[in-house]
Scaffold this motif. Sequence first.
Motif, PDB file in Angstrom:
ATOM      1  N   SER A   1      16.717  55.474  21.916  1.00 55.10           N
ATOM      2  CA  SER A   1      15.855  54.850  20.910  1.00 55.10           C
ATOM      3  C   SER A   1      15.740  53.346  21.102  1.00 55.10           C
ATOM      4  N   LEU A   2      16.490  52.796  22.066  1.00 55.27           N
ATOM      5  CA  LEU A   2      16.560  51.340  22.202  1.00 55.27           C
ATOM      6  C   LEU A   2      15.209  50.693  22.483  1.00 55.27           C
ATOM      7  N   PRO A   3      14.415  51.184  23.457  1.00 53.77           N
ATOM      8  CA  PRO A   3      13.129  50.509  23.717  1.00 53.77           C
ATOM      9  C   PRO A   3      12.224  50.436  22.488  1.00 53.77           C
ATOM     10  N   GLY A   4      12.126  51.541  21.746  1.00 57.23           N
ATOM     11  CA  GLY A   4      11.268  51.535  20.573  1.00 57.23           C
ATOM     12  C   GLY A   4      11.748  50.593  19.485  1.00 57.23           C
ATOM     13  N   VAL A   5      13.062  50.552  19.260  1.00 55.83           N
ATOM     14  CA  VAL A   5      13.616  49.653  18.256  1.00 55.83           C
ATOM     15  C   VAL A   5      13.405  48.202  18.667  1.00 55.83           C
ATOM     16  N   LEU A   6      13.559  47.908  19.966  1.00 55.56           N
ATOM     17  CA  LEU A   6      13.346  46.539  20.435  1.00 55.56           C
ATOM     18  C   LEU A   6      11.904  46.092  20.198  1.00 55.56           C
ATOM     19  N   ARG A   7      10.958  46.977  20.445  1.00 57.06           N
ATOM     20  CA  ARG A   7       9.560  46.610  20.227  1.00 57.06           C
ATOM     21  C   ARG A   7       9.306  46.297  18.752  1.00 57.06           C
ATOM     22  N   GLN A   8       9.894  47.093  17.869  1.00 66.02           N
ATOM     23  CA  GLN A   8       9.744  46.831  16.434  1.00 66.02           C
ATOM     24  C   GLN A   8      10.401  45.506  16.047  1.00 66.02           C
ATOM     25  N   ALA A   9      11.561  45.225  16.629  1.00 66.99           N
ATOM     26  CA  ALA A   9      12.294  44.006  16.278  1.00 66.99           C
ATOM     27  C   ALA A   9      11.533  42.766  16.701  1.00 66.99           C
ATOM     28  N   TRP A  10      10.919  42.787  17.886  1.00 67.22           N
ATOM     29  CA  TRP A  10      10.157  41.611  18.349  1.00 67.22           C
ATOM     30  C   TRP A  10       8.973  41.347  17.423  1.00 67.22           C
ATOM     31  N   ASP A  11       8.347  42.433  16.961  1.00 65.66           N
ATOM     32  CA  ASP A  11       7.202  42.284  16.050  1.00 65.66           C
ATOM     33  C   ASP A  11       7.629  41.806  14.671  1.00 65.66           C
ATOM     34  N   GLY A  12       8.934  41.872  14.369  1.00 66.05           N
ATOM     35  CA  GLY A  12       9.402  41.498  13.037  1.00 66.05           C
ATOM     36  C   GLY A  12       9.238  42.605  12.022  1.00 66.05           C
ATOM     37  N   ASP A  13       8.992  43.852  12.491  1.00 64.11           N
ATOM     38  CA  ASP A  13       8.794  44.985  11.585  1.00 64.11           C
ATOM     39  C   ASP A  13      10.145  45.497  11.077  1.00 64.11           C
ATOM     40  N   SER A  14      10.089  46.239   9.996  1.00 66.72           N
ATOM     41  CA  SER A  14      11.286  46.923   9.524  1.00 66.72           C
ATOM     42  C   SER A  14      11.693  47.985  10.537  1.00 66.72           C
ATOM     43  N   LEU A  15      13.004  48.209  10.659  1.00 65.82           N
ATOM     44  CA  LEU A  15      13.534  49.113  11.670  1.00 65.82           C
ATOM     45  C   LEU A  15      13.989  50.415  11.030  1.00 65.82           C
ATOM     46  N   GLY A  16      13.801  51.511  11.772  1.00 66.95           N
ATOM     47  CA  GLY A  16      14.266  52.802  11.291  1.00 66.95           C
ATOM     48  C   GLY A  16      14.651  53.681  12.453  1.00 66.95           C
ATOM     49  N   SER A  17      15.455  54.700  12.181  1.00 64.45           N
ATOM     50  CA  SER A  17      15.921  55.616  13.214  1.00 64.45           C
ATOM     51  C   SER A  17      15.373  57.005  12.954  1.00 64.45           C
ATOM     52  N   MET A  18      14.824  57.633  14.005  1.00 66.28           N
ATOM     53  CA  MET A  18      14.338  59.001  13.888  1.00 66.28           C
ATOM     54  C   MET A  18      15.494  59.990  13.909  1.00 66.28           C
ATOM     55  N   VAL A  19      16.660  59.491  14.371  1.00 70.14           N
ATOM     56  CA  VAL A  19      17.835  60.364  14.426  1.00 70.14           C
ATOM     57  C   VAL A  19      18.501  60.451  13.061  1.00 70.14           C
ATOM     58  N   ARG A  20      18.609  59.309  12.391  1.00 65.82           N
ATOM     59  CA  ARG A  20      19.246  59.266  11.074  1.00 65.82           C
ATOM     60  C   ARG A  20      18.254  58.687  10.068  1.00 65.82           C
ATOM     61  N   ASP A  21      17.749  59.534   9.200  1.00 65.66           N
ATOM     62  CA  ASP A  21      16.743  59.095   8.229  1.00 65.66           C
ATOM     63  C   ASP A  21      17.272  57.992   7.325  1.00 65.66           C
ATOM     64  N   SER A  22      18.560  58.002   7.065  1.00 72.91           N
ATOM     65  CA  SER A  22      19.137  57.036   6.134  1.00 72.91           C
ATOM     66  C   SER A  22      19.346  55.664   6.746  1.00 72.91           C
ATOM     67  N   LEU A  23      19.216  55.583   8.073  1.00 69.25           N
ATOM     68  CA  LEU A  23      19.488  54.313   8.755  1.00 69.25           C
ATOM     69  C   LEU A  23      18.196  53.516   8.878  1.00 69.25           C
ATOM     70  N   LYS A  24      18.085  52.443   8.112  1.00 70.19           N
ATOM     71  CA  LYS A  24      16.892  51.612   8.173  1.00 70.19           C
ATOM     72  C   LYS A  24      17.262  50.173   7.862  1.00 70.19           C
ATOM     73  N   ALA A  25      16.420  49.270   8.311  1.00 70.67           N
ATOM     74  CA  ALA A  25      16.634  47.833   8.083  1.00 70.67           C
ATOM     75  C   ALA A  25      15.300  47.213   7.708  1.00 70.67           C
ATOM     76  N   THR A  26      15.241  46.668   6.512  1.00 64.48           N
ATOM     77  CA  THR A  26      14.014  46.044   6.024  1.00 64.48           C
ATOM     78  C   THR A  26      13.998  44.560   6.356  1.00 64.48           C
ATOM     79  N   ASP A  27      12.879  44.101   6.897  1.00 61.22           N
ATOM     80  CA  ASP A  27      12.656  42.676   7.183  1.00 61.22           C
ATOM     81  C   ASP A  27      13.782  42.040   8.006  1.00 61.22           C
ATOM     82  N   PRO A  28      14.079  42.571   9.191  1.00 57.74           N
ATOM     83  CA  PRO A  28      15.083  41.922  10.044  1.00 57.74           C
ATOM     84  C   PRO A  28      14.487  40.711  10.755  1.00 57.74           C
TER      85      PRO A  28
END
Length: 598
Positions: A349-376
């Motif tokens: 999941s690393l490449p997809g999360v990195l792309r979201q992080a560079w954009d400044g988007d909130s982060l989430g995991s498709m593996v664990r629904d409960s794992l999310k980060a708002t406004d990182p």
Amino acid sequence: MTAPHAYEQHATVLPMRDHAGDDFSRTPPHDLGAEQAVVGAMMLSTDAIADVSEAMDPGDHYRLAHETIHRAILDLHDAGQPADPITLAHHLGQRGELQRIGGASYLHSLVQAVPTVANAEYYAEIVHETADRRRLIEAGTRLVQAASTRDTDTATLRTAVLEQITQLVAAPTETETDTAPTGPPNPLYDPHPGLVRPRRPGPTPHPDVFCGWVGETVRELDPTTEADPVAVLVNLLSAAGSVIGRRPHLMVGNDRHPCLIWALTIGPTASGRKGSATSTARRVLAEAVPDFFGPEHTPRGLNSGEGLIEYVKDDDSDAPAPASLDKRLWVLESEYAVTMSRGRREGSSLPGVLRQAWDGDSLGSMVRDSLKATDPHIAILGHITPEEFCAKMQDSEMAGGTYNRFLPIFCHRNLILPGSRGASAELVANLAAGWRTVLTDAARVETVKFSKGAWDLYCQQVYPALSDDSAGGVVAQFTARAAPYVQRVAMVYALCDHTDTIAEQHMRAAWHLLNYSRASAVHLLGNISGDPKVNKLADAVRAAGPDGLAADQIRRLFKNTTRPERDRLTAELLDQPGYVRTQRPGKGRPATVITYAG
């Protein structure tokens, strides 16, 4: 915010210049009258510029303001523009240096101080001679301090002595045109008597990248480290953007861009000095904001996308911990090739999360629904060797968009400083005090604006140059985000200068840094474009060396092509970083040739 230079180590003896706060027991050799006459004559006559250039280097001036004026005159002259007091004042004003040299009135007084323009070369020889005397004193001081340092082993001491003696004996008496830099003069990289600089195998950044407070910090720290100044610069920009946080932003179209700068410093394991660049920048910023530079905000080890989210995940409890509310990270990866390999694993999941992080988007995991980060707010800086970089960049993930979020920055050891102890505590404390104020004020900014000059520069020159992807090829894919990225970089430059408005010098600095990033990719990856003919021409120009490739040689290289086609290939090559059209002197009229100046 400049600290007095009071270093105890022989490796950090600074050139004897007119620094504010210096306290020499004896005034170093210099002649301010001759210096004033030199720059004054250069403003009065283009012939004087040529005569002075043959007799001295801008770095020969004792007064730093005169060096700044001298280099500005050369910049205007090289651009084919007049260098009189009015045009020079305008040029220095655009670069934010006019008041630093004494204002426009001082430029006019320099012109009045010239006894006769005809003697410009003689005045320059006086300046050069006094500079040589200062360098001899500096070299002697280094030898004395090296011999007086008890904890320096004998082998290191002999090396230091031999290097100083070699510099004194081998100092050229005239300009060596085969090794002279072909780009704009850059005092942080140019050869200079008394400084031992290793041969640089790759591109050199434009001096304008060292702009404002960030550039001033790099210049202050440069004599204390062997690290590449451009690598220190990028570390400062990346870390500062991370510390500043999510609030300051600019809009690029309908996209909100935070002040996040991701970079890969790329250099050999031994001579790249990648770690030294990071530790140099971090030492100052960690003293400025010590609460940030701990494991909560500067983690290491990007194992997975879920692992990254863990650092900034939301805390939905009634009383969330402070760490869960502060989503700022500056992720340092000293072995980024390992991180890139992890991203290639099936299901990673690393490449997809990195792309979201560079954009400044909130982060989430498709593996664990409960794992999310708002406004990182996550910045990443990685170290990698050229061999690893070239191997990994063949990966399809680059084309997928992960690694064009990173600025590739070639770095190389810039000074040889045996026994260096780094920057003095006084210098670090003084710089940290300035950064503390800068970062605190910048964090309060909301929307970052553009001055008219900066916006005109972006629309008329920067955007057309950086958004042209017609060449294709690996390098074009890697730098696909250059146009919006240049605005991000300009924003951080501006915020570090205590302003919420991007000025022209900030935009120009960001543009040159993006150009250097592209030149780094070209140098390391090799292929210039998707056109094999352009690549063939590039190889021939590189092989020609400093003599360059003339029109008749290009015609023989492409025997079966028409002249318009050859002109097209030449034009496309000249659009690439490092390739320039110059004049080669001959028996008759000078020949126009294409050379590689990277």
